[in-house]
Design an enzyme around this catalytic site. Structure first.
Site, PDB file in Angstrom:
ATOM      1  N   PRO A 217      44.420  38.269  38.382  1.00  0.00           N
ATOM      2  CA  PRO A 217      43.561  37.835  37.279  1.00  0.00           C
ATOM      3  C   PRO A 217      43.571  36.330  37.043  1.00  0.00           C
ATOM      4  CG  PRO A 217      44.717  39.836  36.683  1.00  0.00           C
ATOM      5  CD  PRO A 217      45.288  39.395  38.001  1.00  0.00           C
ATOM      6  N   CYS A 218      42.379  35.779  36.749  1.00  0.00           N
ATOM      7  CA  CYS A 218      42.264  34.331  36.575  1.00  0.00           C
ATOM      8  C   CYS A 218      42.256  33.849  35.120  1.00  0.00           C
ATOM      9  CB  CYS A 218      41.001  33.823  37.279  1.00  0.00           C
ATOM     10  SG  CYS A 218      39.456  34.514  36.630  1.00  0.00           S
TER      11      CYS A 218
END
Length: 429
Positions: free
Chosen positions: A82-83
């Site tokens: 996840p960013c």
């Protein structure tokens, strides 16, 4: 058939997976949290072993089971974790964000012991804010016996008609690392939005497709997949919408179909909206891929928008594959250059007693690093967001600083990530 196998975590809708497949990797496992994305993977590659669930939950899978595939050491552990913990558009919570799995994935390499590791994330991870975080990653991998390096890659340099910088980490065991080199840019492969989408815009007979394509003569802004916390499909914030408007695209939503004969934009609108298929083309999926996305429009758009462009994944994958086969010229290992992302972190990490700011400045000078007091204070402020910093009063009246534990989740049973993830899971994508 291929002699190279990959385990992919946070696989999404398959952007990285497809690229790695093109590069010659066969998937031994793909793990994905989102049910629709997992369904997309199963539909397109029924032979793959796809597991749905939280990749960090021991009940989802057992990493140690994949140390070997067909009796051979696993070739590659890959993932697009996840960013949101690092994105400039967010709060950049880093190690204290329950969605952060980067440090956990790095430590996963110690458990699985693959020949190579590939992780990608947003450009924000390359910022000064995360210098110590990156340093910790490099130090962790070096201690585990890997040679690691980061590089900012631009999707447009690999035939993707989009401004999409991705910060990529590649780590390999030393015997393979010396054969690794980053993929070369492909300037002749650059595409404009018009070149990529003209045939799709004309698919239902719109007479204006050619003129529209001629005007859409630049690459697109970064496709934004967004998260479940926000509304429907949308091509990005205000600045991105303005960039889309210059390309003749109405970015306020996603269309169900291409324009029909006689279609004209409503007053004040710059042009047609894009369909999910068009967005996928801009993200790097090709017609010959015949890749189908499961779910309704909003969820399919998010699957596409959050993906790692297949052509970029393929380029990096081919470089890793060549290294694993020990092809090409040998290079100097990264350890020999001793890359330093955060000198203050490096200094404090090796100290058993607190150091004052004046002491930090003097010790850094010995190593050729020159920092002012405000610069050191700024480094300490960034450090404290991801690490425990203990302040100890000194005899001079000033404070001494001692570096403590990394706050990131790396698998600890009592970490706050478990509670926060359980509460927010429905909103995480």
């Amino acid at each position: 058939m291929t002699d190279l196998h990959v385990v992919e975590i946070c696989a999404g809708a398959g952007g990285q997976a497809l690229g790695l497949e093109r590069a010659g990797f066969e998937h031994a496992l793909a793990v994905e949290l989102d049910a629709n994305a997992a369904s997309t993977l199963r539909r397109n590659r029924p032979a793959w072993h796809v597991v749905e669930g939280d990749v960090a939950d021991p009940g989802t899978w057992t990493p140690e089971d994949y140390r070997t595939v067909n009796g051979e050491q696993l070739d590659l552990l890959a993932g697009g974790v996840p960013c949101p913990p690092f994105t400039i558009a967010g709060k950049q919570l880093g190690a204290t964000d329950e969605r952060d799995l980067f440090a956990w994935a790095v430590n996963l390499a110690e458990r699985v012991r693959p020949k190579a590791l590939l992780l990608e994330n947003v450009r924000g991870l390359s910022a000064n804010r995360f210098a110590a975080y990156r340093q910790n990653v490099l130090d962790t991998l070096q201690s585990a016996g890997y040679a690691a390096q980061w590089k900012l890659l631009h999707a447009a340099d690999f035939g993707v008609p989009q401004l999409r910088p991705r910060f990529v980490l590649v780590a390999l065991l030393p015997e393979y690392a010396e054969y690794f080199s980053w993929p070369e840019e492909l300037p002749d492969a650059r595409l404009t939005v018009g070149e990529a989408l003209e045939c799709l815009m004309a698919a239902k007979g719109w007479e204006g497709a050619k003129a529209w394509a001629d005007g859409a003569d630049d690459i697109a802004p970064t496709i934004v997949g967004g998260s479940k916390k926000h509304g429907g499909a949308d091509l990005g914030p205000t600045r991105a919408k303005a960039a889309w408007a210059k390309l003749g695209v109405d970015a306020k939503g996603v269309a169900d179909e291409a324009p029909e004969p006689g279609w004209k934009p409503a007053e004040g609108k710059p042009g047609p909206k894009l369909t999910v298929e068009m967005v996928a083309r801009i993200q790097g999926w090709k017609p010959e891929d015949k890749w189908f996305f499961e779910g309704r429009k909003t969820t399919t758009y998010r699957q596409v928008g959050n993906a790692f462009p297949p052509p970029v994944a393929e380029a990096v994958g081919r470089s890793i594959a060549r290294a694993l086969r020990k092809e090409g010229e040998r290079n100097e290992l990264v350890e020999a250059t001793e890359t330093v992302h955060d000198p203050v972190y490096k200094l404090l990490r090796g100290m058993e007693r607190p150091l004052g700011i004046d002491q930090i400045i003097k010790r850094l000078e010995k190593y050729g690093q020159h920092m002012s007091e405000p610069e050191v204070e700024r480094h300490l402020a960034h450090l404290e967001r991801d690490f425990i910093i203990t302040r100890v009063p000194r005899s001079s009246g000033a404070l001494g600083y001692q570096l403590g534990e990394f706050k990131a989740f790396v698998g600890q049973e009592g970490h706050q990530r478990h509670e926060l993830f359980a509460v927010n899971q429905a909103k995480i994508s």
